[in-house]
Write a protein that holds these residues in place. Structure first.
Motif, short mmCIF file in Angstrom:
data_model
loop_
_atom_site.label_atom_id
_atom_site.label_comp_id
_atom_site.label_asym_id
_atom_site.label_seq_id
_atom_site.Cartn_x
_atom_site.Cartn_y
_atom_site.Cartn_z
N PHE A 36 0.83 -1.20 0.00
CA PHE A 36 0.00 0.00 0.00
C PHE A 36 0.87 1.25 0.00
O PHE A 36 0.76 2.12 0.86
CB PHE A 36 -0.96 -0.03 1.19
CG PHE A 36 -2.01 -1.09 1.05
CD1 PHE A 36 -3.00 -0.99 0.08
CD2 PHE A 36 -1.97 -2.23 1.84
CE1 PHE A 36 -3.95 -1.98 -0.07
CE2 PHE A 36 -2.91 -3.23 1.69
CZ PHE A 36 -3.91 -3.12 0.74
N ILE A 37 1.73 1.32 -1.01
CA ILE A 37 2.48 2.53 -1.27
C ILE A 37 1.69 3.36 -2.28
O ILE A 37 0.64 2.94 -2.78
CB ILE A 37 3.90 2.21 -1.79
CG1 ILE A 37 3.82 1.33 -3.05
CG2 ILE A 37 4.71 1.52 -0.71
CD1 ILE A 37 5.17 1.04 -3.69
N TRP A 38 2.18 4.56 -2.59
CA TRP A 38 1.50 5.43 -3.54
C TRP A 38 1.33 4.70 -4.87
O TRP A 38 2.26 4.08 -5.38
CB TRP A 38 2.32 6.70 -3.71
CG TRP A 38 1.59 7.85 -4.31
CD1 TRP A 38 0.31 7.89 -4.77
CD2 TRP A 38 2.11 9.17 -4.49
NE1 TRP A 38 0.01 9.14 -5.24
CE2 TRP A 38 1.09 9.95 -5.08
CE3 TRP A 38 3.35 9.77 -4.22
CZ2 TRP A 38 1.27 11.29 -5.42
CZ3 TRP A 38 3.52 11.10 -4.54
CH2 TRP A 38 2.49 11.86 -5.12
N CYS A 39 0.12 4.77 -5.43
CA CYS A 39 -0.28 4.04 -6.64
C CYS A 39 -0.37 2.53 -6.38
O CYS A 39 0.01 1.71 -7.21
CB CYS A 39 0.66 4.32 -7.80
SG CYS A 39 0.58 6.03 -8.39
N SER A 40 -0.92 2.17 -5.23
CA SER A 40 -1.04 0.75 -4.87
C SER A 40 -1.91 -0.02 -5.84
O SER A 40 -1.71 -1.23 -6.04
CB SER A 40 -1.60 0.62 -3.46
OG SER A 40 -2.95 1.04 -3.38
N ASN A 41 -2.89 0.64 -6.47
CA ASN A 41 -3.74 -0.08 -7.42
C ASN A 41 -2.94 -0.59 -8.61
O ASN A 41 -3.27 -1.63 -9.19
CB ASN A 41 -4.87 0.82 -7.91
CG ASN A 41 -5.97 0.95 -6.86
OD1 ASN A 41 -6.08 0.15 -5.94
ND2 ASN A 41 -6.80 1.98 -7.01
N ASN A 42 -1.88 0.13 -9.00
CA ASN A 42 -1.01 -0.38 -10.06
C ASN A 42 -0.39 -1.70 -9.66
O ASN A 42 -0.22 -2.61 -10.48
CB ASN A 42 0.11 0.62 -10.35
CG ASN A 42 -0.39 1.93 -10.93
OD1 ASN A 42 -1.54 2.31 -10.74
ND2 ASN A 42 0.48 2.64 -11.63
N LEU A 43 -0.03 -1.81 -8.38
CA LEU A 43 0.60 -3.04 -7.90
C LEU A 43 -0.41 -4.19 -7.84
O LEU A 43 -0.08 -5.34 -8.16
CB LEU A 43 1.22 -2.81 -6.52
CG LEU A 43 2.21 -1.66 -6.39
CD1 LEU A 43 2.88 -1.68 -5.03
CD2 LEU A 43 3.26 -1.70 -7.49
N ALA A 65 -2.95 -4.51 -9.83
CA ALA A 65 -3.11 -4.91 -11.22
C ALA A 65 -1.91 -5.71 -11.71
O ALA A 65 -2.04 -6.67 -12.47
CB ALA A 65 -3.31 -3.67 -12.10
N ALA A 66 -0.71 -5.34 -11.24
CA ALA A 66 0.51 -6.05 -11.65
C ALA A 66 0.49 -7.50 -11.18
O ALA A 66 0.92 -8.41 -11.91
CB ALA A 66 1.74 -5.33 -11.12
N VAL A 67 0.02 -7.74 -9.96
CA VAL A 67 -0.07 -9.12 -9.47
C VAL A 67 -1.00 -9.93 -10.36
O VAL A 67 -0.68 -11.06 -10.77
CB VAL A 67 -0.57 -9.15 -8.01
CG1 VAL A 67 -0.82 -10.59 -7.56
CG2 VAL A 67 0.42 -8.48 -7.08
N ALA A 68 -2.17 -9.36 -10.67
CA ALA A 68 -3.12 -10.08 -11.52
C ALA A 68 -2.52 -10.35 -12.90
O ALA A 68 -2.66 -11.45 -13.45
CB ALA A 68 -4.41 -9.27 -11.65
N THR A 69 -1.83 -9.36 -13.47
CA THR A 69 -1.21 -9.53 -14.78
C THR A 69 -0.16 -10.64 -14.74
O THR A 69 -0.11 -11.50 -15.62
CB THR A 69 -0.57 -8.21 -15.25
OG1 THR A 69 -1.60 -7.24 -15.44
CG2 THR A 69 0.19 -8.40 -16.56
N GLN A 70 0.70 -10.61 -13.73
CA GLN A 70 1.77 -11.62 -13.66
C GLN A 70 1.17 -13.01 -13.48
O GLN A 70 1.68 -13.98 -14.05
CB GLN A 70 2.74 -11.30 -12.52
CG GLN A 70 3.95 -12.22 -12.50
CD GLN A 70 5.19 -11.56 -11.93
OE1 GLN A 70 5.46 -10.39 -12.22
NE2 GLN A 70 5.93 -12.28 -11.14
N ALA A 71 0.10 -13.13 -12.72
CA ALA A 71 -0.56 -14.43 -12.55
C ALA A 71 -1.17 -14.92 -13.85
O ALA A 71 -1.11 -16.11 -14.17
CB ALA A 71 -1.62 -14.34 -11.45
N ILE A 72 -1.75 -14.01 -14.63
CA ILE A 72 -2.32 -14.38 -15.94
C ILE A 72 -1.22 -14.86 -16.88
O ILE A 72 -1.36 -15.89 -17.57
CB ILE A 72 -3.07 -13.18 -16.54
CG1 ILE A 72 -4.39 -12.95 -15.79
CG2 ILE A 72 -3.35 -13.39 -18.03
CD1 ILE A 72 -5.08 -11.65 -16.12
N LEU A 73 -0.10 -14.13 -16.92
CA LEU A 73 1.00 -14.54 -17.80
C LEU A 73 1.62 -15.85 -17.32
O LEU A 73 2.01 -16.70 -18.13
CB LEU A 73 2.06 -13.43 -17.84
CG LEU A 73 1.60 -12.10 -18.44
CD1 LEU A 73 2.73 -11.08 -18.42
CD2 LEU A 73 1.05 -12.28 -19.85
#
Length: 557
Positions: A415-422, A424-432
């Motif tokens: 939960f750092i600044w722009c946590s929603n990007n992180l 989304a990144a977890v979901a993207t990496q799991a999809i890939l």
């Protein structure tokens, strides 16, 4: 794709064996579900229960009701994900600079005057175009390159998933090119402008002197020394610390920007070389990709964003992942094995190093938030290369899973600044990862982070403007179109909640109205749907682009 489904019941008093009634929109009960208590709880609620209803697959509109109570959930739908990726593209279009199709006005036609470059300071160069970065009107190669790349990758993932309703200028009218490619081409053209010569790369237009209240793009009031709505500085990537006032960036090289831009232009070549009439443009992209990669090799290291009057900047400090990405893409196109050899070397250099390995990180410290170099090398490498790339992703996701296991929402991002990007990144990496392995091991982890963004969070609010429809979504956002015109634009991801220890120290945040989520706020994490909270409620260009691969993957063809 079969995806897990879950609901949470939160209470300030202990619930004994709660049961949820799954009801159709007309009130008909279709199923009962018993809850599982969760040990972890976030204030102000002390009792959490998890309900898994993954077995229910009948499409339609439903809601949950707590048995023996009048407490009910918001309505929701079971069925294929809508084509929300097109809404994200629509939002990105509204951020265009130079000519803004949303306002129908030209803006920033005097971008800009170069600084720190090979040419004398204040030399006029053409840096028009690109996108405004967030609720302000700065432009960054750091984020613009990644935004462009994500659109090209999303198109490659499912070419038939995108509409053609706008032309190249971003105005209504089909032009036989999917809108996502019109937008990606807009980004590629700006990248080409920032690389006007074989040894030149510019990385930022304007700085935080822009922050003079809300204004429409064509009504620019910032004055950089040449009067309002006039010339703006364009910063050359020197590989050395920069700044025109007391705040200086850190830098050790330019390979993050050169590598990521090279990878993006190589993706541009892949996509546009296959479209009749764009072959020459594709070749220009490829030539620039090769030049930029060579520049990155000469100046390994990172260049950060520049600030002027405040300490906030993009603090990216990784670069080997970007060079790996570029080398793997160039090998795929050219079959030159030197690129493959170098991609492997850069892959080993960066390894599993990621924000996912950390308990905290600085703002954009390890950007982009997914190592796309490993995925690109997996696409073109040997079985050994593939195994190593999978191993890096697995290592990261296991670390996130460990954190998620200790969290009532099943999420493990920071939960750092722009946590929603992180998230989304977890979901993207799991999809890939699932694409790379065929394993569904991290599908629940992916879904938990998607659910978080779509409203399964303490505030019961989506983090995406207008998505899902008819739900609680960000409205009072830190964006000029909202503040000045009261127009909400669908499809943008806001910054997201941050730790209270960070939020309490942010400069200049005083809410404009009472917090509608005050009764829901955890002690340690804060989110406000208030335009005055730029730290949690500002839509961002690249944050929205983070959504594209997720929504494209989940959407129904």
């Amino acid at each position: 794709m079969e995806l897990p489904k879950k609901a949470l019941v939160l209470s300030k008093t202990e619930l004994a064996k709660p049961v949820l009634l799954l009801k159709k929109s007309d009130g008909t009960i279709v199923r009962e579900y018993s809850g599982t208590p969760i040990d972890q709880a976030w204030a102000p609620f002390s009792d959490y229960h998890d309900f898994d209803f993954s077995d229910f697959k009948e499409k339609g509109a439903y809601y949950f009701e707590l048995k023996g109570s009048s407490t009910a959930s918001q309505p929701f739908r079971i069925g294929p994900y809508p084509a929300w990726q097109n809404d994200v593209v629509d939002f990105i279009r509204t951020q265009r600079c130079g000519f803004n199709p949303y306002t129908g006005e030209f803006c920033h036609q005097k971008d800009g005057l170069s600084f720190f470059g090979l040419r004398p300071d204040s030399t006029r160069i053409d840096a028009t175009g690109g996108w405004h970065d967030a609720g302000d009107q700065l432009k960054y190669l750091i984020t613009g390159s990644n935004t462009t790349a994500r659109m090209l990758m999303a198109y490659q993932m499912k070419p038939g998933s995108f509409t053609d309703e706008y032309n190249a200028r971003g105005l209504k009218g089909a032009n036989e090119l999917p809108d996502i490619l019109d937008e990606a081409k807009w980004g590629l053209e700006w990248l080409l402008k920032l690389h006007p010569g074989p040894e030149e790369l510019y990385h930022q237009v304007a700085d935080d002197r822009d922050h003079r209240g809300f204004k429409l793009p064509h009504e620019e009031n910032a004055d950089y020394g040449w009067g309002p709505n006039s010339f703006r500085p364009v910063y050359f990537a020197t590989g050395k610390p920069q700044g025109l006032s007391k705040y200086k960036s850190e830098a050790t090289g330019i390979a993050n920007l050169a590598g990521r831009s090279a990878a993006t232009l190589a993706l541009g070549y892949e996509v546009f070389s296959a479209i009749k009439g764009y072959e020459s443009f594709a070749e220009t992209c490829l030539q620039s990709a090769k030049e930029l990669y060579a520049m990155g090799e000469k100046q390994e290291g990172y260049q950060q964003g520049n600030s002027y009057g405040a300490p906030y900047r993009y603090e990216e400090n990784t670069w080997a992942d970007d060079m790996e990405w570029a080398a793997a893409k160039l090998y795929k196109i050219t079959k030159d094995k030197t690129y493959l050899k170098e991609a492997r070397a850069y892959a080993k250099m960066i390894g599993a190093w990621s924000w996912m390995e950390r308990d905290t990180a600085s703002h954009y410290e390890m950007y982009p938030f997914v190592n796309m170099g490993h995925y690109a090398l997996w696409q073109v490498g040997t079985e050994k290369d593939k195994k190593e790339a999978i191993g890096y992703y697995e290592h990261n996701l296991a670390r996130i899973q460990d954190r998620a296991n200790k969290n009532p929402y099943g999420i493990g991002h920071l939960f750092i600044w722009c946590s929603n990007n992180l998230a989304a990144a977890v979901a993207t990496q799991a999809i890939l990862y699932e694409e790379m392995t065929g394993s569904r091991k991290y599908r629940p982890l992916m879904q938990n982070h998607v659910n978080w963004l779509l409203g399964l969070n303490p505030w019961n609010s989506s983090m995406i403007t207008g998505i899902p429809e008819n739900a609680d979504t960000p409205v009072d956002v830190h964006m000029p179109f909202w503040r000045l015109k009261k127009e909400s634009i669908k499809g943008s991801l806001v910054d997201g909640p941050i730790w209270a220890t960070i939020h309490d120290k942010m400069i200049g945040i005083t809410l404009s109205e009472p917090d509608e989520y005050a009764h829901l706020q955890p002690d340690h994490v804060k989110y406000n749907d208030d335009w005055a909270d730029y730290s949690t409620n500002e839509p961002t260009l690249d944050g929205s682009a983070e959504l594209l691969l997720i929504l494209t993957s989940l959407s129904h063809d």
